[in-house]
Design a protein around this motif. Sequence first.
Motif, PDB file in Angstrom:
ATOM      1  N   ARG A 109       0.834  -1.209   0.000  1.00 36.04           N
ATOM      2  CA  ARG A 109       0.000   0.000   0.000  1.00 36.04           C
ATOM      3  C   ARG A 109       0.868   1.258   0.000  1.00 36.04           C
ATOM      4  N   ARG A 110       1.898   1.255   0.849  1.00 34.95           N
ATOM      5  CA  ARG A 110       2.800   2.405   0.949  1.00 34.95           C
ATOM      6  C   ARG A 110       3.521   2.656  -0.366  1.00 34.95           C
ATOM      7  N   GLU A 111       4.089   1.604  -0.942  1.00 32.03           N
ATOM      8  CA  GLU A 111       4.850   1.767  -2.188  1.00 32.03           C
ATOM      9  C   GLU A 111       3.960   2.238  -3.334  1.00 32.03           C
ATOM     10  N   LEU A 112       2.745   1.684  -3.436  1.00 28.73           N
ATOM     11  CA  LEU A 112       1.839   2.114  -4.506  1.00 28.73           C
ATOM     12  C   LEU A 112       1.557   3.610  -4.390  1.00 28.73           C
ATOM     13  N   GLN A 113       1.233   4.068  -3.191  1.00 28.30           N
ATOM     14  CA  GLN A 113       0.918   5.483  -3.029  1.00 28.30           C
ATOM     15  C   GLN A 113       2.155   6.364  -3.204  1.00 28.30           C
ATOM     16  N   GLU A 114       3.275   5.978  -2.598  1.00 27.58           N
ATOM     17  CA  GLU A 114       4.478   6.801  -2.707  1.00 27.58           C
ATOM     18  C   GLU A 114       4.915   6.970  -4.155  1.00 27.58           C
ATOM     19  N   GLU A 115       4.938   5.869  -4.904  1.00 25.72           N
ATOM     20  CA  GLU A 115       5.506   5.906  -6.247  1.00 25.72           C
ATOM     21  C   GLU A 115       4.532   6.375  -7.318  1.00 25.72           C
ATOM     22  N   THR A 116       3.246   6.033  -7.174  1.00 28.70           N
ATOM     23  CA  THR A 116       2.297   6.351  -8.255  1.00 28.70           C
ATOM     24  C   THR A 116       1.243   7.373  -7.855  1.00 28.70           C
ATOM     25  N   GLY A 117       1.008   7.554  -6.569  1.00 32.73           N
ATOM     26  CA  GLY A 117      -0.071   8.413  -6.092  1.00 32.73           C
ATOM     27  C   GLY A 117      -1.396   7.671  -5.949  1.00 32.73           C
TER      28      GLY A 117
ATOM     29  N   GLY B 278      -9.559  -0.832  -8.041  1.00 35.15           N
ATOM     30  CA  GLY B 278     -10.384   0.197  -7.412  1.00 35.15           C
ATOM     31  C   GLY B 278      -9.507   1.383  -7.042  1.00 35.15           C
ATOM     32  N   LEU B 279      -8.688   1.824  -7.989  1.00 38.46           N
ATOM     33  CA  LEU B 279      -7.680   2.840  -7.708  1.00 38.46           C
ATOM     34  C   LEU B 279      -8.257   4.254  -7.712  1.00 38.46           C
ATOM     35  N   THR B 280      -7.781   5.054  -6.775  1.00 40.99           N
ATOM     36  CA  THR B 280      -8.086   6.486  -6.700  1.00 40.99           C
ATOM     37  C   THR B 280      -6.756   7.215  -6.724  1.00 40.99           C
ATOM     38  N   LEU B 281      -6.651   8.223  -7.601  1.00 43.02           N
ATOM     39  CA  LEU B 281      -5.399   8.955  -7.738  1.00 43.02           C
ATOM     40  C   LEU B 281      -5.309  10.066  -6.704  1.00 43.02           C
ATOM     41  N   GLY B 282      -4.169  10.113  -6.040  1.00 42.76           N
ATOM     42  CA  GLY B 282      -3.873  11.167  -5.079  1.00 42.76           C
ATOM     43  C   GLY B 282      -2.495  11.715  -5.366  1.00 42.76           C
ATOM     44  N   GLU B 283      -1.819  12.123  -4.325  1.00 43.90           N
ATOM     45  CA  GLU B 283      -0.501  12.733  -4.465  1.00 43.90           C
ATOM     46  C   GLU B 283       0.596  11.702  -4.233  1.00 43.90           C
ATOM     47  N   ARG B 284       1.614  11.737  -5.091  1.00 45.53           N
ATOM     48  CA  ARG B 284       2.772  10.863  -4.900  1.00 45.53           C
ATOM     49  C   ARG B 284       3.636  11.415  -3.775  1.00 45.53           C
ATOM     50  N   ARG B 285       4.374  10.498  -3.141  1.00 49.40           N
ATOM     51  CA  ARG B 285       5.318  10.878  -2.083  1.00 49.40           C
ATOM     52  C   ARG B 285       6.624  10.130  -2.320  1.00 49.40           C
ATOM     53  N   LEU B 286       7.332  10.531  -3.361  1.00 51.07           N
ATOM     54  CA  LEU B 286       8.569   9.845  -3.723  1.00 51.07           C
ATOM     55  C   LEU B 286       9.620  10.001  -2.633  1.00 51.07           C
ATOM     56  N   ASP B 287      10.442   8.968  -2.468  1.00 55.88           N
ATOM     57  CA  ASP B 287      11.575   9.033  -1.551  1.00 55.88           C
ATOM     58  C   ASP B 287      12.583  10.036  -2.088  1.00 55.88           C
ATOM     59  N   ALA B 288      13.411  10.587  -1.208  1.00 51.80           N
ATOM     60  CA  ALA B 288      14.486  11.484  -1.634  1.00 51.80           C
ATOM     61  C   ALA B 288      15.373  10.744  -2.625  1.00 51.80           C
TER      62      ALA B 288
ATOM     63  N   HIS C  24      -9.635  -8.589  -1.274  1.00 52.92           N
ATOM     64  CA  HIS C  24     -10.098  -8.083   0.012  1.00 52.92           C
ATOM     65  C   HIS C  24     -10.173  -6.567  -0.053  1.00 52.92           C
ATOM     66  N   ALA C  25     -11.258  -6.021   0.458  1.00 59.47           N
ATOM     67  CA  ALA C  25     -11.427  -4.565   0.490  1.00 59.47           C
ATOM     68  C   ALA C  25     -10.591  -3.972   1.620  1.00 59.47           C
ATOM     69  N   THR C  26     -10.060  -2.787   1.370  1.00 60.17           N
ATOM     70  CA  THR C  26      -9.361  -2.016   2.389  1.00 60.17           C
ATOM     71  C   THR C  26      -9.957  -0.625   2.400  1.00 60.17           C
ATOM     72  N   ASP C  27      -9.618   0.157   3.379  1.00 62.29           N
ATOM     73  CA  ASP C  27     -10.056   1.539   3.439  1.00 62.29           C
ATOM     74  C   ASP C  27      -9.186   2.349   2.500  1.00 62.29           C
ATOM     75  N   ALA C  28      -9.716   2.655   1.298  1.00 62.24           N
ATOM     76  CA  ALA C  28      -8.929   3.342   0.271  1.00 62.24           C
ATOM     77  C   ALA C  28      -8.493   4.720   0.714  1.00 62.24           C
ATOM     78  N   GLY C  29      -9.195   5.322   1.638  1.00 60.81           N
ATOM     79  CA  GLY C  29      -8.828   6.670   2.078  1.00 60.81           C
ATOM     80  C   GLY C  29      -7.767   6.675   3.163  1.00 60.81           C
ATOM     81  N   ALA C  30      -7.473   5.513   3.724  1.00 62.53           N
ATOM     82  CA  ALA C  30      -6.523   5.456   4.820  1.00 62.53           C
ATOM     83  C   ALA C  30      -5.100   5.606   4.297  1.00 62.53           C
ATOM     84  N   THR C  31      -4.289   6.322   5.025  1.00 59.45           N
ATOM     85  CA  THR C  31      -2.897   6.460   4.660  1.00 59.45           C
ATOM     86  C   THR C  31      -2.149   5.230   5.118  1.00 59.45           C
ATOM     87  N   PRO C  32      -1.430   4.587   4.172  1.00 57.33           N
ATOM     88  CA  PRO C  32      -0.712   3.376   4.562  1.00 57.33           C
ATOM     89  C   PRO C  32       0.374   3.688   5.577  1.00 57.33           C
TER      90      PRO C  32
END
Length: 191
Positions: free
Chosen positions: A87-95, A125-135, A183-191
């Motif tokens: 979950r963390r990697e998907l959001q960090e790298e792609t948003g 069931g993807l929702t686009l948000g903001e990426r958070r790339l590592d330094a 399995h469903a997860t809370d899509a709005g939750a921050t990993p």
Amino acid sequence: MTRREELFRGRFLHAFRDAVRLPDGSASDREYLVHPGAVMVIPFLPGEDGAVRLVLERQYRYPIGEVMVEFPAGKLDPGEDRLACARRELQEETGFVAREWARAGVIHPVISYSTEFIEIWFARGLTLGERRLDAGEFLDVFTATPQQLATWCHEGAVTDGKTVAGLLWVQQVLSGAWTLDWHATDAGATP
């Protein structure tokens, strides 16, 4: 093992040389890397025609000096749950944040000299948000059809082992030959 020698300790790689006894009784050395493990995410987006589109990345990989096409992936942090890492990697790298997740399996990409494993996860069931790339992380996110990815693999344009293995999973899942337990997860939750 009869003797272990530490060769190198880096931020996440740890190299050893072990003296071992072989099945025939002879002695030999085995050099290998201890790796914390990683996850790879295969994100499904619905295409305009209803067909699946895959979220992929282009990223320069220093050891081979090339830009590689890959599925989103990243290493596990100490003690990190594997789904939490996915979950963390998907959001960090792609948003993207996914509403549903399915564990596909695990691969061992370099069994001859590393303990590394990569756990494969599917996301939909993807929702686009903001990426958070590592330094120091620079990558280009794009989508492609499974057929495009298959062509790139066949032509040698995509050579990343985990992505080639991921394509096999995609093909088998889309054909119905292999099933996933979503399995469903809370899509709005921050990993």
